[in-house]
Design a protein around this motif. Structure first.
Motif, mmCIF file in Angstrom:
data_model
loop_
_atom_site.group_PDB
_atom_site.id
_atom_site.type_symbol
_atom_site.label_atom_id
_atom_site.label_comp_id
_atom_site.label_asym_id
_atom_site.label_seq_id
_atom_site.Cartn_x
_atom_site.Cartn_y
_atom_site.Cartn_z
ATOM 1 N N GLU A 127 40.356 45.278 41.479
ATOM 2 C CA GLU A 127 41.178 44.616 40.463
ATOM 3 C C GLU A 127 42.025 43.549 41.140
ATOM 4 O O GLU A 127 42.606 43.785 42.208
ATOM 5 C CB GLU A 127 42.082 45.617 39.741
ATOM 6 C CG GLU A 127 42.922 44.992 38.628
ATOM 7 C CD GLU A 127 43.841 45.990 37.941
ATOM 8 O OE1 GLU A 127 44.488 45.597 36.956
ATOM 9 O OE2 GLU A 127 43.920 47.153 38.400
ATOM 10 N N TYR A 134 39.444 38.038 43.587
ATOM 11 C CA TYR A 134 38.410 39.039 43.301
ATOM 12 C C TYR A 134 37.190 38.804 44.195
ATOM 13 O O TYR A 134 36.574 39.760 44.679
ATOM 14 C CB TYR A 134 37.991 39.002 41.828
ATOM 15 C CG TYR A 134 37.031 40.132 41.477
ATOM 16 C CD1 TYR A 134 37.512 41.372 41.083
ATOM 17 C CD2 TYR A 134 35.650 39.946 41.582
ATOM 18 C CE1 TYR A 134 36.645 42.414 40.800
ATOM 19 C CE2 TYR A 134 34.779 40.978 41.308
ATOM 20 C CZ TYR A 134 35.275 42.212 40.909
ATOM 21 O OH TYR A 134 34.404 43.239 40.645
ATOM 22 N N SER A 152 40.004 47.988 35.559
ATOM 23 C CA SER A 152 41.414 47.705 35.284
ATOM 24 C C SER A 152 42.300 48.881 35.698
ATOM 25 O O SER A 152 41.803 49.987 35.949
ATOM 26 C CB SER A 152 41.611 47.432 33.792
ATOM 27 O OG SER A 152 41.443 48.634 33.043
#
Length: 249
Positions: A127, A134, A152
């Motif tokens: 995340e 990322y 998430s």
């Protein structure tokens, strides 16, 4: 080549440290550890620091400490606008200090210092706040594992709760089974093929499809005999609760 500074020296940190040292595409620049002796057998003393001010520059800073210590470690970092991640299954992204870019690098596995693991099979849950960061985490994940997932904070929390059920609670049930065997002078190893087959079966079937036993069959006579056999009131309660749970699914 991705440059890493690792902050922590516990179970997860030591496993990460060892797998990173094996990769030719990862440079483990430094490890921050309050207790230097805990990792001195893995890397040179020159690579270890316990002083935040001595932290070196890197592409990524991985905080691998207890959940309660993440915020403190993050706030003590003496720099800004660098990528800092934690490895917790339950802590949100927001626990990290706002002065740096934030992320999560969570390897979902049970770790013990004395037991080696094959990192290539471990799912890495990632995340970040932006796509560029990322990609950095994804690059690292792909260097040590074959499985990386965008997860998430809320999803990670649910995964961690589920992991407690399928790992920690199940292992405790192994301990109860082991104790019952010991009390009755039966080798626990007789149960090990059953344990392995049960675990392997859910790679092909759903847990619901794989369920067997007296609770599923509603074999009341067997259930009553088992409860009568158990002398420990805690074991009786666990057996009864799990039996009811299986029958209520």
């Amino acid at each position: 080549m991705i440059k890493i500074v690792l902050l922590g020296s516990g179970n997860v940190a030591q496993h990460l440290l060892q797998v990173m040292l094996k990769s030719a595409d990862i440079e483990l620049v430094q490890v921050f550890a309050r207790n230097k002796s805990s990792i001195s057998h893995l890397i040179t003393k020159e690579q270890i620091t316990s002083n935040y001010q001595d932290l070196k520059e890197a592409d990524l800073y991985i905080i691998s400490v207890s959940d309660n210590a993440i915020a403190e470690v993050s706030s003590n970092l003496p720099f800004e606008n660098r990528l800092v991640v934690h490895t917790s299954g339950t802590s949100e992204l927001s626990v990290l200090d706002d002065k740096n870019r934030k992320g999560v690098f969570y390897p979902l596995q049970t770790f013990s210092k004395s037991k080696a693991v094959d990192f290539s099979t471990i799912p890495i849950c990632l995340e970040t706040e932006n796509e560029r960061d990322y990609k950095t985490l994804g690059t690292l994940a792909n260097l040590i594992s074959k499985k990386a997932f965008a997860i998430s904070s809320e999803q990670r929390k649910s995964l961690h709760v589920a992991a407690v059920f399928v790992c920690n609670f199940v292992n405790h049930l192994y301990e109860i089974g082991n104790q019952i065997c010991d009390d009755n002078e039966v080798p626990f190893e007789i149960l090990q093929p059953l344990i392995l087959e049960t675990a392997n079966k859910i790679t092909e079937l759903s847990p619901k499809e794989a369920q067997t036993g007296p609770a599923l069959r509603k074999d009341t006579k067997t259930i009553e005999k088992h409860i009568e056999f158990l002398k420990d009131s805690n074991y009786k309660e666990i057996y009864t609760l799990l039996t009811q749970s299986i029958q209520n699914v």
